[in-house]
Design a protein around this motif. Structure first.
Motif, PDB file in Angstrom:
ATOM      1  N   THR A 137      14.211  45.253  21.868  1.00  0.00           N
ATOM      2  CA  THR A 137      12.770  44.971  21.782  1.00  0.00           C
ATOM      3  C   THR A 137      12.524  43.627  21.116  1.00  0.00           C
ATOM      4  OG1 THR A 137      12.274  47.341  21.656  1.00  0.00           O
ATOM      5  CG2 THR A 137      10.569  45.830  20.914  1.00  0.00           C
ATOM      6  N   CYS A 138      13.271  43.321  20.066  1.00  0.00           N
ATOM      7  CA  CYS A 138      13.114  42.030  19.397  1.00  0.00           C
ATOM      8  C   CYS A 138      13.483  40.874  20.325  1.00  0.00           C
ATOM      9  CB  CYS A 138      13.983  41.981  18.140  1.00  0.00           C
ATOM     10  SG  CYS A 138      13.379  43.006  16.778  1.00  0.00           S
ATOM     11  N   GLN A 139      14.496  41.073  21.153  1.00  0.00           N
ATOM     12  CA  GLN A 139      14.914  40.000  22.052  1.00  0.00           C
ATOM     13  C   GLN A 139      13.834  39.696  23.091  1.00  0.00           C
ATOM     14  OE1 GLN A 139      16.836  37.740  21.823  1.00  0.00           O
ATOM     15  NE2 GLN A 139      18.990  38.201  21.795  1.00  0.00           N
ATOM     16  N   ILE A 140      13.282  40.719  23.720  1.00  0.00           N
ATOM     17  CA  ILE A 140      12.257  40.465  24.731  1.00  0.00           C
ATOM     18  C   ILE A 140      10.981  39.957  24.079  1.00  0.00           C
ATOM     19  CG2 ILE A 140      11.346  42.828  24.749  1.00  0.00           C
ATOM     20  CD1 ILE A 140      11.762  40.410  27.745  1.00  0.00           C
ATOM     21  N   PHE A 141      10.708  40.381  22.842  1.00  0.00           N
ATOM     22  CA  PHE A 141       9.548  39.864  22.122  1.00  0.00           C
ATOM     23  C   PHE A 141       9.703  38.371  21.863  1.00  0.00           C
ATOM     24  CE2 PHE A 141       7.530  38.673  18.107  1.00  0.00           C
ATOM     25  CZ  PHE A 141       6.213  39.044  18.333  1.00  0.00           C
ATOM     26  N   ASN A 142      10.876  37.950  21.424  1.00  0.00           N
ATOM     27  CA  ASN A 142      11.111  36.529  21.173  1.00  0.00           C
ATOM     28  C   ASN A 142      10.996  35.710  22.450  1.00  0.00           C
ATOM     29  OD1 ASN A 142      11.511  36.490  18.381  1.00  0.00           O
ATOM     30  ND2 ASN A 142      13.644  37.102  18.559  1.00  0.00           N
ATOM     31  N   ALA A 143      11.486  36.248  23.562  1.00  0.00           N
ATOM     32  CA  ALA A 143      11.381  35.540  24.838  1.00  0.00           C
ATOM     33  C   ALA A 143       9.924  35.426  25.288  1.00  0.00           C
ATOM     34  CB  ALA A 143      12.213  36.246  25.902  1.00  0.00           C
ATOM     35  N   LEU A 178      10.243  32.142  32.243  1.00  0.00           N
ATOM     36  CA  LEU A 178      10.593  33.323  31.459  1.00  0.00           C
ATOM     37  C   LEU A 178      12.102  33.550  31.475  1.00  0.00           C
ATOM     38  CD1 LEU A 178       9.615  35.658  29.738  1.00  0.00           C
ATOM     39  CD2 LEU A 178       9.258  36.995  31.820  1.00  0.00           C
ATOM     40  N   GLY A 179      12.749  33.214  32.583  1.00  0.00           N
ATOM     41  CA  GLY A 179      14.199  33.366  32.674  1.00  0.00           C
ATOM     42  C   GLY A 179      14.933  32.436  31.722  1.00  0.00           C
ATOM     43  N   GLN A 238      14.597  33.541  28.132  1.00  0.00           N
ATOM     44  CA  GLN A 238      15.514  34.621  27.772  1.00  0.00           C
ATOM     45  C   GLN A 238      16.937  34.106  27.590  1.00  0.00           C
ATOM     46  OE1 GLN A 238      14.819  38.724  29.349  1.00  0.00           O
ATOM     47  NE2 GLN A 238      13.690  37.656  30.943  1.00  0.00           N
ATOM     48  N   ASP A 239      17.374  33.194  28.472  1.00  0.00           N
ATOM     49  CA  ASP A 239      18.712  32.622  28.310  1.00  0.00           C
ATOM     50  C   ASP A 239      18.845  31.917  26.970  1.00  0.00           C
ATOM     51  OD1 ASP A 239      19.701  33.505  30.727  1.00  0.00           O
ATOM     52  OD2 ASP A 239      19.106  31.706  31.819  1.00  0.00           O
ATOM     53  N   LEU A 240      17.810  31.162  26.597  1.00  0.00           N
ATOM     54  CA  LEU A 240      17.859  30.417  25.345  1.00  0.00           C
ATOM     55  C   LEU A 240      17.876  31.357  24.142  1.00  0.00           C
ATOM     56  CD1 LEU A 240      18.016  27.373  25.102  1.00  0.00           C
ATOM     57  CD2 LEU A 240      15.602  27.305  24.571  1.00  0.00           C
ATOM     58  N   LYS A 241      17.140  32.471  24.225  1.00  0.00           N
ATOM     59  CA  LYS A 241      17.106  33.422  23.109  1.00  0.00           C
ATOM     60  C   LYS A 241      18.379  34.266  23.031  1.00  0.00           C
ATOM     61  CE  LYS A 241      13.061  32.352  21.537  1.00  0.00           C
ATOM     62  NZ  LYS A 241      12.903  31.761  20.190  1.00  0.00           N
ATOM     63  N   LYS A 277      19.784  29.059  36.822  1.00  0.00           N
ATOM     64  CA  LYS A 277      21.040  29.777  36.975  1.00  0.00           C
ATOM     65  C   LYS A 277      21.247  30.631  35.731  1.00  0.00           C
ATOM     66  CE  LYS A 277      22.356  27.902  40.887  1.00  0.00           C
ATOM     67  NZ  LYS A 277      22.454  28.712  42.129  1.00  0.00           N
ATOM     68  N   PRO A 278      21.254  31.970  35.867  1.00  0.00           N
ATOM     69  CA  PRO A 278      21.440  32.823  34.686  1.00  0.00           C
ATOM     70  C   PRO A 278      22.652  32.392  33.877  1.00  0.00           C
ATOM     71  CG  PRO A 278      20.895  34.156  36.612  1.00  0.00           C
ATOM     72  CD  PRO A 278      21.100  32.766  37.107  1.00  0.00           C
TER      73      PRO A 278
END
Length: 462
Positions: free
Chosen positions: A85-91, A128-129, A132-135, A159-160
């Motif tokens: 949850t914290c990861q998606i929140f940060n993204a 958004l992708g 998420q990669d950066l986080k 590229k993921p």
């Protein structure tokens, strides 16, 4: 003929082996938790050598000792509710109100070109992708594609990061020049491997100009002989203190410490108490190196054989605990020597915990402490994601929460500055005069403003 060597086996969540499992101890009313030491995920970082693709034609730098590190991190995150949850929140906070190409000062022709570009390359999915990669991994890979004439950038792709690998840096310049994109989670000889030219991470704009003949270079002094390459990768990396190739994110401290396993053990302990009324009395920590050496000594190859061997060893450990209840048995275990040769640690550690807990309220304060440690490491206030458990928890006021949310978005500026470079290159290369990139953030408002939220631009209007 010499015997064909097989690749070494490395324990990882992607191998479908349990990181945490609960077992009944024979002849007793207690249970034991067998836990894999998560700090070993980052082991052997100083002994990494280059690997080659299954066809053997392309060399690349593995991500972690077994090239499985990104997938281990993803699985560890997905197995914890608070951490995921914290990861998606940060993204989502980094995404803000979305990436925008502002065209107020551009001509009508430029506006139409920008609109066509954004229709062909949807920004919400891309942005958004990369957030998420950066986080997750502290870097992201964007790919730009030029038209046949090489005078316009017409496509932008993400590229993921978990499926990207860097080729070894050039020995003369020390620069990474190639990126490989492939399904590295289970790469076979039949899978396609895409090799992409990487623009100079230090100065991608200058490198792009030189490659397209817009600026003279040592390799192209007369700005002629323009290559036919029309696809280039751009690296967006959050700078770290120790990252030659793949940076280790800050939240790795959770796995190198103890709070991640503590939080998971508390959840399993409550479930065990609810289902069986049998408390967890023992915790057996097993190093992944123990399984590696065991599989190598038994020459086990198939997944079924390895799982069977793991179950047999777990039963031996549980039988040892049964003997502990009655006699002074000793469990012999191998030891691992640290890289500097000074320290050593056992591959298996058995810990006895106090099972005397209060009925109904056991572990409540401990789980709250563990959740707060996870949120603290992820730089997310627990009240913003609603992850603090308990019946009588203190809660922040609305003003405090608005300030916390504003602070969280203000801290995204370095990430935005890093991600904006790709779009600044696109705008400048396409000669879109009067266009600039922006990522407004959403500011929660008070009741007297008669609105729930408003967009606030990061651009200086003065």
């Amino acid at each position: 003929m010499p015997k064909k060597k097989t690749a070494p086996y490395f324990y990882s969540p992607s191998n479908a082996l349990d990181i945490l499992s609960i077992h009944d101890v024979p002849m007793s009313n207690v249970r034991a938790a067998i836990v894999t030491k998560t700090e070993s995920v980052f082991r052997e970082t100083n002994t990494i050598s280059c690997l080659k693709t299954p066809k053997g034609d392309i060399a690349y730098v593995p991500w972690g000792a077994d090239d499985e590190l990104p997938y281990k991190l993803i699985n560890l995150i997905e197995e914890d509710e608070t951490l995921s949850t914290c990861q998606i929140f940060n993204a989502e906070v980094c995404y803000g109100s979305g990436l925008k190409y502002c065209t107020e000062g551009a001509s009508l022709v430029v506006k139409n070109e920008v609109d066509d570009f954004l229709m062909d390359n949807p920004m919400p999915d891309y942005f958004l992708g990369v957030c998420q990669d950066l986080k997750y991994f502290n870097f992201s890979i964007s790919v730009i594609i030029l038209n046949e004439d090489g005078d316009k950038i017409v496509e932008l792709h993400r590229k993921p990061a978990c499926y990207c690998r860097f080729c070894p840096a050039d020995k003369k310049t020390g620069k990474i020049t190639k990126v490989i994109f492939a399904p590295f989670r289970s790469l076979t000889a039949n899978d396609s491997v895409e090799v992409i030219d990487l623009l100079d991470p230090r100065s991608p704009w200058k490198d792009l100009q030189q490659r397209m003949g817009l600026r003279a270079s040592k390799a192209n002094p007369d700005k002629g002989n323009i290559p036919k390459v029309r696809k280039f990768a751009i690296l967006s990396r959050f700078p770290g203190v120790d990252s030659m190739y793949y940076p280790i994110p800050h939240y790795a401290a959770l796995f190198k410490g103890h709070w991640y396993n503590i939080k998971r053990l508390i959840g399993e302990a409550k479930m065990s108490k609810l289902k069986n009324a049998a408390p967890i009395k023992y915790v057996i920590e097993v190093s992944p190196r123990y399984w590696d050496n065991l599989f190598a000594s038994r020459h086990t190859v198939s997944q079924e054989e390895r799982q069977k061997l793991i179950n047999e060893k777990k039963q031996e450990m549980l039988q040892f605990l049964t003997s502990v209840e009655n006699t002074g048995s000793v469990l012999f275990t191998p030891k691992s020597i640290s890289l500097d040769g000074k320290g050593e640690s056992p591959d298996i550690t058995v810990t006895s915990i106090d099972s005397k807990t209060k009925e109904g309220g056991d572990w409540e304060s401990d789980i709250a402490e563990a959740v707060n440690m996870v949120c603290f490491t992820m730089r997310v206030h627990s009240n913003l994601v609603g992850s603090v458990p308990g019946k009588a928890q203190t809660n922040n006021s609305g003003s405090d929460k608005r300030e916390l949310y504003t602070i969280a978005q203000a801290l995204q500026k370095p990430y935005h500055d890093i991600l904006f470079l790709v779009h600044q290159i696109i705008i400048k290369f396409n000669k879109w005069n009067g266009v600039h990139v922006d990522c407004p953030f959403i500011q929660l408002t008070t009741l007297d403003e008669h609105s729930d939220a408003k967009e606030v631009s990061t651009e200086n209007k003065n």
